[in-house]
Enzyme design. Structure first.
Site, PDB file in Angstrom:
ATOM      1  N   ASP A 197      10.443  -6.424   6.745  1.00  0.00           N
ATOM      2  CA  ASP A 197       9.427  -5.495   7.233  1.00  0.00           C
ATOM      3  C   ASP A 197       9.555  -5.163   8.718  1.00  0.00           C
ATOM      4  O   ASP A 197       8.753  -5.584   9.549  1.00  0.00           O
ATOM      5  CB  ASP A 197       8.016  -6.082   6.975  1.00  0.00           C
TER       6      ASP A 197
ATOM      7  N   ASP B 164       1.788 -11.556   6.569  1.00  0.00           N
ATOM      8  CA  ASP B 164       2.305 -10.767   5.444  1.00  0.00           C
ATOM      9  C   ASP B 164       3.698 -10.200   5.738  1.00  0.00           C
ATOM     10  O   ASP B 164       4.299  -9.559   4.873  1.00  0.00           O
ATOM     11  CB  ASP B 164       1.331  -9.633   5.068  1.00  0.00           C
TER      12      ASP B 164
ATOM     13  N   ASP C 144      -1.656   7.491   3.348  1.00  0.00           N
ATOM     14  CA  ASP C 144      -0.926   8.458   2.521  1.00  0.00           C
ATOM     15  C   ASP C 144       0.190   7.827   1.681  1.00  0.00           C
ATOM     16  O   ASP C 144       0.815   8.510   0.872  1.00  0.00           O
ATOM     17  CB  ASP C 144      -0.363   9.594   3.394  1.00  0.00           C
TER      18      ASP C 144
ATOM     19  N   ARG D  47      15.310  -0.864  -0.452  1.00  0.00           N
ATOM     20  CA  ARG D  47      15.820  -2.032   0.267  1.00  0.00           C
ATOM     21  C   ARG D  47      15.993  -3.216  -0.668  1.00  0.00           C
ATOM     22  O   ARG D  47      15.372  -3.282  -1.728  1.00  0.00           O
ATOM     23  CB  ARG D  47      14.900  -2.378   1.437  1.00  0.00           C
TER      24      ARG D  47
ATOM     25  N   LYS E 143       9.998   1.502   0.037  1.00  0.00           N
ATOM     26  CA  LYS E 143       8.953   1.654   1.055  1.00  0.00           C
ATOM     27  C   LYS E 143       8.774   3.144   1.312  1.00  0.00           C
ATOM     28  O   LYS E 143       9.759   3.860   1.452  1.00  0.00           O
ATOM     29  CB  LYS E 143       9.386   0.944   2.330  1.00  0.00           C
TER      30      LYS E 143
ATOM     31  N   GLY F 169       0.817  -1.221   0.000  1.00  0.00           N
ATOM     32  CA  GLY F 169       0.000   0.000   0.000  1.00  0.00           C
ATOM     33  C   GLY F 169       0.843   1.260   0.000  1.00  0.00           C
ATOM     34  O   GLY F 169       0.327   2.372  -0.123  1.00  0.00           O
ATOM     35  N   ARG F 170       2.136   1.094   0.198  1.00  0.00           N
ATOM     36  CA  ARG F 170       3.038   2.254   0.154  1.00  0.00           C
ATOM     37  C   ARG F 170       4.431   1.771  -0.232  1.00  0.00           C
ATOM     38  O   ARG F 170       5.440   2.279   0.256  1.00  0.00           O
ATOM     39  CB  ARG F 170       3.111   2.923   1.511  1.00  0.00           C
TER      40      ARG F 170
HETATM   41  P1  AMP Z   1       4.022  -2.596   6.945  1.00  0.00           P
HETATM   42  O1  AMP Z   1       3.920  -1.923   8.266  1.00  0.00           O
HETATM   43  O2  AMP Z   1       4.892  -1.848   5.991  1.00  0.00           O
HETATM   44  O3  AMP Z   1       4.340  -4.052   7.021  1.00  0.00           O
HETATM   45  O4  AMP Z   1       2.560  -2.456   6.309  1.00  0.00           O
HETATM   46  C1  AMP Z   1       1.450  -3.235   6.639  1.00  0.00           C
HETATM   47  C2  AMP Z   1       0.359  -2.948   5.628  1.00  0.00           C
HETATM   48  O5  AMP Z   1      -0.155  -1.626   5.801  1.00  0.00           O
HETATM   49  C3  AMP Z   1       0.832  -3.009   4.186  1.00  0.00           C
HETATM   50  O6  AMP Z   1      -0.217  -3.481   3.398  1.00  0.00           O
HETATM   51  C4  AMP Z   1       1.155  -1.572   3.889  1.00  0.00           C
HETATM   52  O7  AMP Z   1       1.126  -1.321   2.509  1.00  0.00           O
HETATM   53  C5  AMP Z   1       0.058  -0.831   4.647  1.00  0.00           C
HETATM   54  N1  AMP Z   1       0.498   0.512   5.059  1.00  0.00           N
HETATM   55  C6  AMP Z   1       1.224   0.824   6.146  1.00  0.00           C
HETATM   56  N2  AMP Z   1       1.440   2.150   6.223  1.00  0.00           N
HETATM   57  C7  AMP Z   1       0.848   2.706   5.145  1.00  0.00           C
HETATM   58  C8  AMP Z   1       0.715   4.042   4.650  1.00  0.00           C
HETATM   59  N3  AMP Z   1       1.268   5.088   5.262  1.00  0.00           N
HETATM   60  N4  AMP Z   1       0.031   4.226   3.498  1.00  0.00           N
HETATM   61  C9  AMP Z   1      -0.512   3.173   2.847  1.00  0.00           C
HETATM   62  N5  AMP Z   1      -0.430   1.909   3.251  1.00  0.00           N
HETATM   63  C10 AMP Z   1       0.232   1.659   4.400  1.00  0.00           C
HETATM   64 MG    MG Z   2       4.504  -5.575   5.948  1.00  0.00          MG
END
Ligand code: AMP
Ligand code: MG
Length: 507
Positions: free
Chosen positions: A268, A258, A125, A178, A112, A93-94
């Site tokens: 992650d 995930d 965002d 990364r 990321k 998502g980002r």
């Molecule tokens: P992560 O913490 O990077 O492992 O993210 C967990 C999930 O939340 C993933 O699907 C990310 O893409 C989504 N996510 C986390 N932060 C954001 C953000 N600021 N904007 C969009 N998606 C996010």
């Molecule tokens: Mg993740």
């Protein structure tokens, strides 16, 4: 090591081409003011990349998939069990997969904080705070230095933007470039289970085996379904990974499916941290109120995650559902045994005990008993985990160990330090561990430097305020964590008190 290159190596996209349904084209959002703030020089050299070039505008374009002949970046599709609940489409998502770098081993180049994608949740965002980007960079270098398979930062990019997270004041945003063996995860297989044909899922299994476990692929008749081979291989690598974390007092923080890689690398990093004063229930994530991902729960939760992985593979393991469950259960039981052995070996080394492969069960029990007694003592007396094992490494007389900080094992407690030391000596004798062997084992298992929460937090705040000197010094120290260096004397210290430290998932 390959020769450094100046020109941009071509990135490939074997995964996106083979599985278009799992990789949605998406353009990274790279604000015009972006600049490369740091390049991981040793990693760049390993990959045959010219670090100085990476820091240029051209290098930035290459890193972020926005160069002239860049491949089409994608956002990866995956699902995930998040804190126990199934979420069908988290996906990137980002984040964006810029492409794959085909060297001795193929690696992903992944971003990321690179903007919204088709998978972004409404209202999000797509960005990442610069401090969180630096945190992920520092943790990756530390784990790598400690010998743990991990994704690593290739570059930290400052975007010049301000974003809102906690509190009323904005903070600077960043993008992490990364590198990992891949960003394929257990959650990828949940998503595939729901969205792909059986044939495509078989291909996905094969792709993963080819990429991460090529030694397990045979040309002729397979002895068992490839899905079962993959499940076993991932379970084995995850057992090693989690045992290594446990031996370092590392808490990943968000072990959702995930965030569990197929390659067995740590990926992650959000609210993760190394424990100071030892506690088996240590949790650092502000959102993990139940302690689901606490230190002591990491092996059990990993097995739970693998069970969810198995469920996504069952029909590929056997057409008869009962038989498939039976076979998957056998593999999950193997995880327990692999983990037990890995954990014993990791902690035996930390205690300077040589546990040979074929040691009798009774000896293993003695070692296991010593390990738990040691952890009981650390926990009861709130002793600094890293400091304790390093002090043990450097003492000639464990009964008179100088404990880190001003911690003490109370004589009135369950065991005294002298009794514990006598037990340690007995187990070393029992296993035939020479003094030299004990030293060598401990020297290689017990780091001087970890990224201490209190020091890292301070350094991240400084980096967010524009001064990355201190975080770079921490990265320097943790890259060779077993060697004491006078330049880093202050980075060894445990905090006066570590209670109450939390990191935030609003990453
Ligand atoms: P992560 O913490 O990077 O492992 O993210 C967990 C999930 O939340 C993933 O699907 C990310 O893409 C989504 N996510 C986390 N932060 C954001 C953000 N600021 N904007 C969009 N998606 C996010
Ligand atoms: Mg993740």
């Amino acid at each position: 090591m390959t020769e450094p290159q100046v020109s941009a190596p071509r990135l490939e996209r074997t995964y996106a081409e083979a599985f278009p349904a799992l990789a949605a084209e998406a353009r990274p959002v790279i604000p015009a003011a972006s600049r490369v703030a740091w390049v991981n020089e040793p990693l760049a050299a390993e990959l045959g990349l010219d670090a100085a070039w990476l820091a240029t505008a051209e290098g930035l374009a290459w890193l972020t998939g926005s160069g002239e002949d860049a491949p089409h970046p994608v956002a990866l599709a995956y699902s995930g069990f998040q804190f126990g609940n199934f979420s069908p489409v988290p996906g990137d998502g980002r984040a964006h997969l810029t492409g794959e770098l085909a060297g001795d081993t193929r690696v992903d180049l992944h971003l990321k904080g690179s903007g919204l994608t088709g998978f972004s949740r409404p209202g999000s965002d797509g960005k990442a705070p610069l401090a969180a980007v630096w945190r992920e960079a520092a943790i990756g270098e530390a784990l790598h230095g400690l010998g743990v398979p991990t994704s690593r930062a290739l570059a930290v990019i400052e975007t010049g933007e301000q974003i809102y997270r906690r509190g009323p004041r904005p903070e600077p945003a960043g993008i992490l470039a990364r590198v990992a063996a891949s960003h394929l995860r257990v959650g990828t297989f949940h998503y595939a289970h729901m969205n792909l044909s059986v044939e495509d899922r078989e291909r996905l299994v094969r792709y993963n085996l080819q990429r991460h476990y090529p030694h397990l692929l045979t040309d002729g008749e397979e002895a068992e379904p490839q899905a079962k081979t993959l499940l076993r291989a991932v379970a084995e690598r995850q057992a090693q990974l989690v045992a290594a974390w446990m031996g370092l007092g590392f808490v990943h923080g968000v072990l959702n499916t995930d965030n569990v890689s197929i390659s067995g690398q740590a990926i992650d990093f959000g609210p993760c941290a190394f424990i100071d004063e030892f506690s088996r229930s240590a949790v650092f994530s502000s959102i993990d109120r139940q302690g689901r991902y606490a230190y002591r729960n990491q092996p059990g939760i990993t097995q739970w995650n693998l069970a969810r992985f198995a469920e996504s593979l069952l029909d590929l393991i056997h057409e008869d559902p009962n038989r498939a469950v039976h076979e998957a259960t056998d593999v999950l039981a193997e995880f327990e045994e692999s983990y037990r052995r890995a954990y014993l070996r990791v902690f035996a080394a930390k205690l300077g005990v040589h546990l040979s492969e074929g040691a009798p069960a009774a000896t293993e029990d003695d070692v296991a008993g010593l390990i738990e007694a040691t952890l009981d003592m650390l926990e009861a007396a709130s002793i600094d985990f890293t400091g304790f094992f390093r002090a043990l490494t450097e003492t000639e007389d464990p009964a008179h160990l100088r404990l880190p900080g001003d911690s003490q094992v109370p004589e009135s407690g369950e065991v005294s330090l002298a009794e514990w030391a006598a037990r340690l000596t007995r187990v070393r004798e029992l296993t035939g561990t020479s003094e030299q062997a004990a030293c060598e084992l401990m020297e290689a298992a017990n780091p001087v430097y970890i990224p201490r929460n209190w020091r890292l937090e301070e350094a991240l705040n400084q980096a967010a305020a524009g001064d990355s000197t201190e975080v770079l010094r921490i990265i320097d120290a943790v890259r060779t964590p077993f060697t004491r260096d006078p330049r880093f004397a202050d980075l060894e210290d445990a905090p006066a008190s570590s209670t109450g430290f939390v990191t935030f998932c609003g990453t």
